[in-house]
Scaffold this motif. Structure first.
Motif, PDB file in Angstrom:
ATOM      1  N   GLU A  53      26.045  -6.020  19.970  1.00 52.32           N
ATOM      2  CA  GLU A  53      26.438  -4.619  20.024  1.00 52.32           C
ATOM      3  C   GLU A  53      26.398  -3.918  18.670  1.00 52.32           C
ATOM      4  O   GLU A  53      26.801  -2.783  18.556  1.00 52.32           O
ATOM      5  N   GLN A  54      25.896  -4.582  17.652  1.00 50.08           N
ATOM      6  CA  GLN A  54      25.844  -3.969  16.328  1.00 50.08           C
ATOM      7  C   GLN A  54      24.389  -3.731  15.937  1.00 50.08           C
ATOM      8  O   GLN A  54      23.566  -4.632  16.013  1.00 50.08           O
ATOM      9  N   TYR A  55      24.108  -2.509  15.502  1.00 49.03           N
ATOM     10  CA  TYR A  55      22.748  -2.141  15.156  1.00 49.03           C
ATOM     11  C   TYR A  55      22.598  -2.068  13.644  1.00 49.03           C
ATOM     12  O   TYR A  55      23.500  -1.603  12.934  1.00 49.03           O
ATOM     13  N   ILE A  56      21.466  -2.515  13.155  1.00 46.21           N
ATOM     14  CA  ILE A  56      21.237  -2.624  11.715  1.00 46.21           C
ATOM     15  C   ILE A  56      21.512  -1.300  11.011  1.00 46.21           C
ATOM     16  O   ILE A  56      22.214  -1.269   9.998  1.00 46.21           O
ATOM     17  N   GLY A  57      20.981  -0.204  11.517  1.00 51.04           N
ATOM     18  CA  GLY A  57      21.186   1.094  10.864  1.00 51.04           C
ATOM     19  C   GLY A  57      22.648   1.463  10.751  1.00 51.04           C
ATOM     20  O   GLY A  57      23.114   1.900   9.699  1.00 51.04           O
ATOM     21  N   ASP A  58      23.404   1.266  11.826  1.00 57.59           N
ATOM     22  CA  ASP A  58      24.835   1.595  11.807  1.00 57.59           C
ATOM     23  C   ASP A  58      25.599   0.704  10.830  1.00 57.59           C
ATOM     24  O   ASP A  58      26.440   1.183  10.065  1.00 57.59           O
ATOM     25  N   VAL A  59      25.319  -0.591  10.874  1.00 56.21           N
ATOM     26  CA  VAL A  59      26.024  -1.537   9.998  1.00 56.21           C
ATOM     27  C   VAL A  59      25.714  -1.235   8.537  1.00 56.21           C
ATOM     28  O   VAL A  59      26.617  -1.153   7.699  1.00 56.21           O
ATOM     29  N   PHE A  60      24.438  -1.049   8.223  1.00 58.70           N
ATOM     30  CA  PHE A  60      24.051  -0.816   6.827  1.00 58.70           C
ATOM     31  C   PHE A  60      24.632   0.495   6.301  1.00 58.70           C
ATOM     32  O   PHE A  60      25.133   0.553   5.187  1.00 58.70           O
ATOM     33  N   HIS A  61      24.585   1.554   7.110  1.00 56.97           N
ATOM     34  CA  HIS A  61      25.102   2.840   6.634  1.00 56.97           C
ATOM     35  C   HIS A  61      26.629   2.871   6.604  1.00 56.97           C
ATOM     36  O   HIS A  61      27.205   3.660   5.871  1.00 56.97           O
ATOM     37  N   SER A 100       0.871  -1.168   0.000  1.00 60.54           N
ATOM     38  CA  SER A 100       0.000   0.000   0.000  1.00 60.54           C
ATOM     39  C   SER A 100       0.910   1.220   0.000  1.00 60.54           C
ATOM     40  O   SER A 100       2.011   1.170  -0.513  1.00 60.54           O
ATOM     41  N   GLU A 101       0.524   2.295   0.608  1.00 61.71           N
ATOM     42  CA  GLU A 101       1.284   3.542   0.593  1.00 61.71           C
ATOM     43  C   GLU A 101       2.700   3.365   1.154  1.00 61.71           C
ATOM     44  O   GLU A 101       2.903   2.759   2.190  1.00 61.71           O
ATOM     45  N   ILE A 102       3.687   3.926   0.460  1.00 62.55           N
ATOM     46  CA  ILE A 102       5.089   3.813   0.866  1.00 62.55           C
ATOM     47  C   ILE A 102       5.490   5.086   1.604  1.00 62.55           C
ATOM     48  O   ILE A 102       5.201   6.191   1.162  1.00 62.55           O
ATOM     49  N   GLU A 103       6.173   4.916   2.753  1.00 66.77           N
ATOM     50  CA  GLU A 103       6.639   6.043   3.556  1.00 66.77           C
ATOM     51  C   GLU A 103       8.151   5.954   3.710  1.00 66.77           C
ATOM     52  O   GLU A 103       8.709   4.862   3.756  1.00 66.77           O
ATOM     53  N   THR A 104       8.800   7.102   3.816  1.00 72.94           N
ATOM     54  CA  THR A 104      10.245   7.113   4.046  1.00 72.94           C
ATOM     55  C   THR A 104      10.588   7.583   5.453  1.00 72.94           C
ATOM     56  O   THR A 104      11.753   7.596   5.832  1.00 72.94           O
ATOM     57  N   ASP A 105       9.588   7.974   6.230  1.00 77.02           N
ATOM     58  CA  ASP A 105       9.788   8.393   7.616  1.00 77.02           C
ATOM     59  C   ASP A 105       8.728   7.692   8.452  1.00 77.02           C
ATOM     60  O   ASP A 105       7.544   8.008   8.344  1.00 77.02           O
ATOM     61  N   SER A 106       9.150   6.716   9.251  1.00 80.43           N
ATOM     62  CA  SER A 106       8.195   5.898   9.989  1.00 80.43           C
ATOM     63  C   SER A 106       8.831   5.360  11.260  1.00 80.43           C
ATOM     64  O   SER A 106      10.030   5.068  11.285  1.00 80.43           O
ATOM     65  N   PRO A 107       8.041   5.173  12.313  1.00 79.15           N
ATOM     66  CA  PRO A 107       8.557   4.531  13.522  1.00 79.15           C
ATOM     67  C   PRO A 107       9.037   3.102  13.249  1.00 79.15           C
ATOM     68  O   PRO A 107       9.912   2.602  13.945  1.00 79.15           O
ATOM     69  N   TYR A 108       8.482   2.461  12.224  1.00 78.30           N
ATOM     70  CA  TYR A 108       8.918   1.104  11.877  1.00 78.30           C
ATOM     71  C   TYR A 108      10.351   1.134  11.334  1.00 78.30           C
ATOM     72  O   TYR A 108      11.152   0.257  11.628  1.00 78.30           O
ATOM     73  N   ILE A 109      10.663   2.143  10.535  1.00 77.05           N
ATOM     74  CA  ILE A 109      12.035   2.294  10.026  1.00 77.05           C
ATOM     75  C   ILE A 109      12.975   2.566  11.194  1.00 77.05           C
ATOM     76  O   ILE A 109      14.044   1.949  11.289  1.00 77.05           O
ATOM     77  N   ASP A 110      12.580   3.471  12.076  1.00 75.18           N
ATOM     78  CA  ASP A 110      13.405   3.779  13.253  1.00 75.18           C
ATOM     79  C   ASP A 110      13.651   2.527  14.090  1.00 75.18           C
ATOM     80  O   ASP A 110      14.752   2.316  14.601  1.00 75.18           O
ATOM     81  N   TYR A 111      12.628   1.703  14.234  1.00 73.12           N
ATOM     82  CA  TYR A 111      12.755   0.468  15.018  1.00 73.12           C
ATOM     83  C   TYR A 111      13.810  -0.455  14.394  1.00 73.12           C
ATOM     84  O   TYR A 111      14.684  -0.976  15.099  1.00 73.12           O
ATOM     85  N   ILE A 112      13.750  -0.651  13.082  1.00 80.17           N
ATOM     86  CA  ILE A 112      14.712  -1.549  12.421  1.00 80.17           C
ATOM     87  C   ILE A 112      16.119  -0.968  12.488  1.00 80.17           C
ATOM     88  O   ILE A 112      17.081  -1.684  12.759  1.00 80.17           O
ATOM     89  N   LYS A 113      16.277   0.315  12.267  1.00 77.05           N
ATOM     90  CA  LYS A 113      17.607   0.933  12.349  1.00 77.05           C
ATOM     91  C   LYS A 113      18.224   0.735  13.734  1.00 77.05           C
ATOM     92  O   LYS A 113      19.435   0.559  13.856  1.00 77.05           O
ATOM     93  N   ALA A 114      17.394   0.768  14.776  1.00 74.31           N
ATOM     94  CA  ALA A 114      17.888   0.640  16.151  1.00 74.31           C
ATOM     95  C   ALA A 114      17.945  -0.806  16.630  1.00 74.31           C
ATOM     96  O   ALA A 114      18.456  -1.073  17.718  1.00 74.31           O
ATOM     97  N   ALA A 115      17.436  -1.734  15.824  1.00 78.48           N
ATOM     98  CA  ALA A 115      17.437  -3.148  16.211  1.00 78.48           C
ATOM     99  C   ALA A 115      18.841  -3.732  16.055  1.00 78.48           C
ATOM    100  O   ALA A 115      19.627  -3.296  15.209  1.00 78.48           O
ATOM    101  N   GLN A 116      19.127  -4.731  16.870  1.00 77.70           N
ATOM    102  CA  GLN A 116      20.435  -5.381  16.794  1.00 77.70           C
ATOM    103  C   GLN A 116      20.501  -6.278  15.562  1.00 77.70           C
ATOM    104  O   GLN A 116      19.536  -6.957  15.223  1.00 77.70           O
ATOM    105  N   LEU A 117      21.652  -6.240  14.931  1.00 74.80           N
ATOM    106  CA  LEU A 117      21.906  -7.126  13.813  1.00 74.80           C
ATOM    107  C   LEU A 117      21.892  -8.551  14.327  1.00 74.80           C
ATOM    108  O   LEU A 117      22.482  -8.830  15.376  1.00 74.80           O
ATOM    109  N   PRO A 118      21.192  -9.471  13.652  1.00 80.76           N
ATOM    110  CA  PRO A 118      21.209 -10.859  14.112  1.00 80.76           C
ATOM    111  C   PRO A 118      22.655 -11.349  14.283  1.00 80.76           C
ATOM    112  O   PRO A 118      23.545 -10.936  13.539  1.00 80.76           O
ATOM    113  N   PHE A 119      22.874 -12.182  15.262  1.00 80.99           N
ATOM    114  CA  PHE A 119      24.179 -12.793  15.577  1.00 80.99           C
ATOM    115  C   PHE A 119      25.090 -11.877  16.369  1.00 80.99           C
ATOM    116  O   PHE A 119      26.233 -12.205  16.598  1.00 80.99           O
ATOM    117  N   THR A 120      24.616 -10.698  16.767  1.00 81.38           N
ATOM    118  CA  THR A 120      25.461  -9.781  17.526  1.00 81.38           C
ATOM    119  C   THR A 120      24.666  -9.206  18.688  1.00 81.38           C
ATOM    120  O   THR A 120      23.443  -9.295  18.707  1.00 81.38           O
TER     121      THR A 120
END
Length: 135
Positions: free
Chosen positions: A49-57, A27-47
């Motif tokens: 101390e590493q957060y998805i947003g930091d690792v990806f960027h 449905s509608e696509i958003e680029t600013d969402s609490p869901y995006i913030d949640y994933i960026k702040a989530a821990q990378l699987p298998f770690t």
């Protein structure tokens, strides 16, 4: 890469993102969402101390985050980025209350990775990020 190549890569990444979103009947696509913030702040699987947003960027170039609700009601966060000549799209399926997530599809250069390959790729990202912080 030249500016023209960067623009072509970015255009391809955006198109790939739209195609993957269409496949999930977005449905509608958003680029600013609490869901995006949640994933960026989530821990990378298998770690721990590493957060998805930091690792990806830290690893990918030409990054873009999107959130949409699939017609089946799934809350999907989609990340697109490039690394060298590779173009990748990651999808995360997030619980409605943002208490957990599942790794959905990963698409690498127009090929959807198998379950084993996508987890191997995530482990590789964690190892690369850990080495870069140690070195």
């Amino acid at each position: 890469m030249t500016l023209g190549q960067h623009i072509r890569v970015l255009a391809c990444v955006v198109v790939m993102g739209c195609i993957v979103g269409y496949v999930l009947n977005a449905s509608e696509i958003e680029t600013d969402s609490p869901y995006i913030d949640y994933i960026k702040a989530a821990q990378l699987p298998f770690t721990e101390e590493q957060y998805i947003g930091d690792v990806f960027h830290g690893y990918f170039e030409l990054t873009h985050w999107e959130y949409f609700t699939a017609r089946q009601g799934q809350h999907v966060v989609q990340f697109t980025g490039t690394h060298g000549e590779q173009q990748l799209v990651f999808q995360f399926i997030v619980a409605k209350d943002r208490s957990s997530f599942e790794l959905g599809a990963i698409k690498q250069n127009d090929i959807v990775l198998t379950s084993e390959a996508k987890w191997a790729y995530m482990k590789q990202l964690a190892a690369i990020q850990k080495e870069s912080k140690a070195g």
